[in-house]
Write a protein that holds these residues in place. Structure first.
Motif, short mmCIF file in Angstrom:
data_model
loop_
_atom_site.label_atom_id
_atom_site.label_comp_id
_atom_site.label_asym_id
_atom_site.label_seq_id
_atom_site.Cartn_x
_atom_site.Cartn_y
_atom_site.Cartn_z
N VAL A 121 6.90 4.89 1.64
CA VAL A 121 5.94 6.03 1.74
C VAL A 121 6.61 7.27 1.49
N THR A 122 6.10 7.99 0.31
CA THR A 122 6.85 9.38 0.12
C THR A 122 5.84 10.53 -0.26
N VAL A 123 5.82 11.30 0.58
CA VAL A 123 4.67 12.40 0.36
C VAL A 123 5.44 13.70 -0.18
N SER A 124 5.20 14.06 -1.18
CA SER A 124 5.75 15.43 -1.95
C SER A 124 4.97 16.71 -1.56
N SER A 125 5.80 17.66 -1.16
CA SER A 125 5.35 19.17 -1.01
C SER A 125 4.70 19.79 -2.41
N GLY A 144 0.65 -1.29 0.07
CA GLY A 144 -0.19 -0.16 -0.04
C GLY A 144 0.94 1.13 0.01
N GLY A 145 1.93 1.13 0.25
CA GLY A 145 2.98 2.33 -0.02
C GLY A 145 3.02 2.88 -1.44
N GLY A 146 3.67 4.09 -1.41
CA GLY A 146 3.55 4.86 -2.73
C GLY A 146 3.96 6.00 -2.63
N LEU A 147 3.61 7.15 -3.72
CA LEU A 147 3.81 8.43 -3.69
C LEU A 147 2.72 9.11 -3.58
N VAL A 148 2.48 10.38 -3.09
CA VAL A 148 1.28 10.99 -2.82
C VAL A 148 1.85 12.18 -2.43
N GLN A 149 1.01 13.32 -2.71
CA GLN A 149 1.07 14.79 -2.32
C GLN A 149 0.59 15.13 -1.09
N ALA A 150 1.13 16.00 -0.63
CA ALA A 150 1.01 16.35 0.69
C ALA A 150 -0.41 16.80 1.16
N GLY A 151 -1.38 16.38 1.93
CA GLY A 151 -2.69 16.58 2.22
C GLY A 151 -3.36 15.29 1.89
N GLY A 152 -2.51 14.41 0.98
CA GLY A 152 -3.35 13.13 0.56
C GLY A 152 -3.30 12.09 1.52
N SER A 153 -3.79 10.96 0.95
CA SER A 153 -4.07 9.88 1.91
C SER A 153 -3.44 8.48 1.26
N LEU A 154 -3.40 7.66 2.32
CA LEU A 154 -2.95 6.30 1.68
C LEU A 154 -3.22 5.51 2.78
N ARG A 155 -3.54 4.10 2.54
CA ARG A 155 -3.73 3.14 3.20
C ARG A 155 -2.87 1.90 3.17
N LEU A 156 -2.12 1.67 4.29
CA LEU A 156 -1.15 0.40 4.22
C LEU A 156 -1.84 -0.63 4.99
N SER A 157 -1.40 -1.89 4.43
CA SER A 157 -1.87 -3.10 4.92
C SER A 157 -0.85 -4.01 5.29
N SER A 217 -4.30 13.24 5.62
CA SER A 217 -3.64 14.67 5.90
C SER A 217 -1.89 14.46 5.71
N LEU A 218 -1.36 13.76 5.16
CA LEU A 218 0.00 13.39 4.76
C LEU A 218 0.74 14.83 4.53
#
Length: 124
Positions: free
Chosen positions: A120-124, A8-21, A85-86
C-alpha cells in the motif's frame, strides 16, 4: 494447511481509500482470530487490527482507529481491511495473519500463519 492470500493493495492519494482482502484456505477459518499487520521500510512490523473469530469484537492500533475497519465473512473465508482517510505514513506492506487458537492479540508472535503481503502506497 492454512494459506492466506492478500489482495487489494495499490497506489492511492492521501485522503483516499482502499480495501484489502485476505482469502484463507482451510475448513476451520471461522475458529481463527485474524489480524492485519504492516511493515514500512526500515521499520519493524506493527499491529494494525484484529478481529475475533465470530466477528463480534475488533481491536485497532491507535494510529488507525476511526479510519480503518476490519471485518470478516466466514462464509467466504475472507477477512477485510477497509482503509479510509489514508495518510502517507500508512505506506507499508500489509500482511494478514491467522491466530489458529482464536486469541486475537496485538502481538505478532501469537499468529501462526501469515500471508505474503500486499503493498500500500499513499502519495502526498
Amino acid at each position: 494447511q492454512v494459506q492466506l492470500v492478500e489482495s487489494g493493495g495499490g497506489l492511492v492519494q492521501a485522503g483516499g481509500s482502499l480495501r484489502l482482502s485476505c482469502a484463507a484456505s482451510g475448513r476451520t477459518f471461522s475458529s481463527y482470530a485474524m489480524g492485519w499487520f504492516r511493515q514500512a521500510p526500515g521499520k519493524e512490523r506493527e499491529f494494525v487490527a484484529t478481529i475475533h473469530s465470530s466477528g463480534s469484537n475488533a481491536n485497532y492500533a491507535d494510529s488507525v482507529k476511526g479510519r480503518f475497519t476490519i471485518s470478516r465473512d466466514n462464509a467466504k473465508n475472507t477477512v477485510y481491511l477497509q482503509m479510509n482517510s489514508l495518510k502517507p505514513e500508512d505506506t507499508a506492506v500489509y500482511y494478514c495473519a491467522a491466530d489458529l487458537y482464536g486469541r486475537g492479540t496485538t502481538r505478532s508472535s501469537a499468529y501462526e500463519k501469515w500471508g505474503q503481503g500486499t503493498q500500500v502506497t499513499v502519495s502526498s
